[in-house]
Design a protein around this motif. Structure first.
Motif, PDB file in Angstrom:
ATOM      1  N   PHE A 117       0.792  -1.410   0.126  1.00 55.28           N
ATOM      2  CA  PHE A 117       0.100  -0.008   0.068  1.00 55.28           C
ATOM      3  C   PHE A 117       0.906   1.383  -0.079  1.00 55.28           C
ATOM      4  O   PHE A 117       1.464   1.489   0.948  1.00 55.28           O
ATOM      5  CB  PHE A 117      -1.000   0.011   1.278  1.00 55.28           C
ATOM      6  N   PRO A 118       0.936   1.905  -1.222  1.00 56.23           N
ATOM      7  CA  PRO A 118       1.810   3.205  -1.260  1.00 56.23           C
ATOM      8  C   PRO A 118       1.067   4.341  -0.366  1.00 56.23           C
ATOM      9  O   PRO A 118      -0.071   4.303  -0.301  1.00 56.23           O
ATOM     10  CB  PRO A 118       1.792   3.442  -2.703  1.00 56.23           C
ATOM     11  N   ALA A 119       1.748   5.191  -0.353  1.00 53.03           N
ATOM     12  CA  ALA A 119       1.404   6.671   0.354  1.00 53.03           C
ATOM     13  C   ALA A 119       1.786   7.675  -0.593  1.00 53.03           C
ATOM     14  O   ALA A 119       2.479   7.542  -1.461  1.00 53.03           O
ATOM     15  CB  ALA A 119       1.676   6.859   1.826  1.00 53.03           C
ATOM     16  N   ARG A 120       1.335   9.079  -0.414  1.00 50.19           N
ATOM     17  CA  ARG A 120       1.792  10.115  -1.232  1.00 50.19           C
ATOM     18  C   ARG A 120       3.234  10.344  -0.964  1.00 50.19           C
ATOM     19  O   ARG A 120       3.886  10.676  -1.856  1.00 50.19           O
ATOM     20  CB  ARG A 120       0.948  11.228  -0.758  1.00 50.19           C
ATOM     21  N   ARG A 149       7.472   3.449  -2.151  1.00 52.39           N
ATOM     22  CA  ARG A 149       6.254   3.383  -1.742  1.00 52.39           C
ATOM     23  C   ARG A 149       5.552   4.606  -1.841  1.00 52.39           C
ATOM     24  O   ARG A 149       4.427   4.923  -1.448  1.00 52.39           O
ATOM     25  CB  ARG A 149       6.183   3.164  -0.007  1.00 52.39           C
ATOM     26  N   ALA A 150       6.355   5.791  -2.259  1.00 53.69           N
ATOM     27  CA  ALA A 150       5.845   7.017  -2.401  1.00 53.69           C
ATOM     28  C   ALA A 150       5.144   7.041  -3.831  1.00 53.69           C
ATOM     29  O   ALA A 150       5.913   6.733  -4.797  1.00 53.69           O
ATOM     30  CB  ALA A 150       7.207   7.995  -2.403  1.00 53.69           C
ATOM     31  N   GLY A 151       4.048   7.913  -3.728  1.00 53.90           N
ATOM     32  CA  GLY A 151       3.001   7.670  -4.778  1.00 53.90           C
ATOM     33  C   GLY A 151       1.934   6.785  -4.994  1.00 53.90           C
ATOM     34  O   GLY A 151       2.469   5.533  -5.199  1.00 53.90           O
ATOM     35  N   ARG A 152       0.859   7.148  -5.055  1.00 47.55           N
ATOM     36  CA  ARG A 152      -0.228   6.087  -5.210  1.00 47.55           C
ATOM     37  C   ARG A 152      -0.884   6.481  -6.670  1.00 47.55           C
ATOM     38  O   ARG A 152      -0.927   7.287  -7.352  1.00 47.55           O
ATOM     39  CB  ARG A 152      -1.444   6.823  -4.579  1.00 47.55           C
ATOM     40  N   ARG A 153      -0.753   5.038  -7.264  1.00 46.60           N
ATOM     41  CA  ARG A 153      -1.019   4.866  -8.634  1.00 46.60           C
ATOM     42  C   ARG A 153      -2.569   5.376  -8.978  1.00 46.60           C
ATOM     43  O   ARG A 153      -3.393   4.916  -8.163  1.00 46.60           O
ATOM     44  CB  ARG A 153      -1.031   3.347  -8.770  1.00 46.60           C
ATOM     45  N   GLY A 154      -2.626   6.268  -9.996  1.00 43.13           N
ATOM     46  CA  GLY A 154      -4.189   6.899 -10.188  1.00 43.13           C
ATOM     47  C   GLY A 154      -4.389   7.924  -9.416  1.00 43.13           C
ATOM     48  O   GLY A 154      -5.460   8.690  -9.726  1.00 43.13           O
ATOM     49  N   LYS A 155      -3.651   8.273  -8.296  1.00 43.41           N
ATOM     50  CA  LYS A 155      -3.917   9.516  -7.575  1.00 43.41           C
ATOM     51  C   LYS A 155      -2.901  10.543  -7.514  1.00 43.41           C
ATOM     52  O   LYS A 155      -3.261  11.742  -7.300  1.00 43.41           O
ATOM     53  CB  LYS A 155      -4.033   9.110  -5.952  1.00 43.41           C
ATOM     54  N   ASP A 156      -1.598  10.052  -7.520  1.00 40.77           N
ATOM     55  CA  ASP A 156      -0.560  10.906  -7.469  1.00 40.77           C
ATOM     56  C   ASP A 156       0.246  10.989  -8.764  1.00 40.77           C
ATOM     57  O   ASP A 156       0.372  10.057  -9.459  1.00 40.77           O
ATOM     58  CB  ASP A 156       0.496  10.798  -6.409  1.00 40.77           C
ATOM     59  N   ALA A 157       0.477  12.130  -9.476  1.00 40.82           N
ATOM     60  CA  ALA A 157       1.458  12.202 -10.526  1.00 40.82           C
ATOM     61  C   ALA A 157       2.654  11.830 -10.049  1.00 40.82           C
ATOM     62  O   ALA A 157       3.699  11.338 -11.033  1.00 40.82           O
ATOM     63  CB  ALA A 157       1.320  13.633 -11.168  1.00 40.82           C
TER      64      ALA A 157
END
Length: 216
Positions: A117-120, A149-157
């Protein structure tokens, strides 16, 4: 750190610590910090999601609510995830993180290696870790596991990896580690006699030799 990240819209975040006790201490300190308290409506939302997860997994609700970190989780949206926690508590935090209601997960390297589970944002608080032979710098693979883990697929560029400088975290050392190539994979697989015999039931010796020579 949490206050600054929230001000810059960089939550949710995973804060990596080098020991279980540090994770627990951070959570216990968070609940006593007035600046980290959530509005009543956010606390109610977290409780509702917790209740849904408890019902779906058929967890013991009393065991969850009596956990020493339960109040901190509800009041601040911050939880500690490490191998010393109950399995049901770790699953609860993972589901809360996936549901997007947690602000911060304070964790050891087990999260980087085994939980998806990634985070921003990820925050690295040490450039070294303690092993059987004493303290040694993080390997490039360990750093990549955490920073990845940095960057949420589909939510963060993009994802953000933040170094928290201290006596135990030298940002210059982390920069050096980040530029190193990944270490070669070393296999821990051992083909026991029983394994070989089982494989020979479905392959001849030449096919088996060909497969083994090209595997790890």
């Amino acid at each position: 750190i949490v206050v600054e990240l929230e001000a810059c819209n960089l939550l949710p975040a995973i804060v990596f610590r080098t020991s279980r006790s540090q994770c627990d201490i951070d959570v216990q300190r968070a609940v006593t910090n007035r600046r980290l308290g959530l509005p009543v409506m956010r606390q109610r939302e977290i409780r509702e999601v917790i209740n849904e997860i408890v019902r779906s997994y058929d967890f013991d609700v009393d065991l969850i609510r009596s956990h020493p970190h339960y109040n901190s989780l509800v009041r601040t949206g911050i939880g500690a995830h490490h191998a010393g926690q109950l399995l049901m508590w770790r699953l609860l935090l993972e589901e809360l993180m996936a549901a997007g209601v947690m602000r911060v997960l304070v964790a050891t390297g087990t999260v980087a290696a085994g939980v998806d589970f990634p985070a921003r944002t990820v925050v690295i608080t040490a450039h070294s870790r303690r092993g059987s032979g004493g303290y040694k710098n993080l390997s490039s693979a360990e750093f990549q596991q955490m920073s990845g883990r940095a960057g949420r697929r589909g939510k963060d560029a993009v994802g953000f990896c933040v170094a928290a400088p201290s006596a135990f975290c030298d940002a210059r050392e982390l920069l050096k580690i980040s530029k190193k190539p990944a270490e070669p994979l070393v296999s821990a697989y051992f083909p026991s006699p029983s394994t070989v015999l089982n494989l020979l039931r479905y392959r001849n010796v030449d096919d088996l030799r060909y497969t083994v020579e090209r595997s790890l």
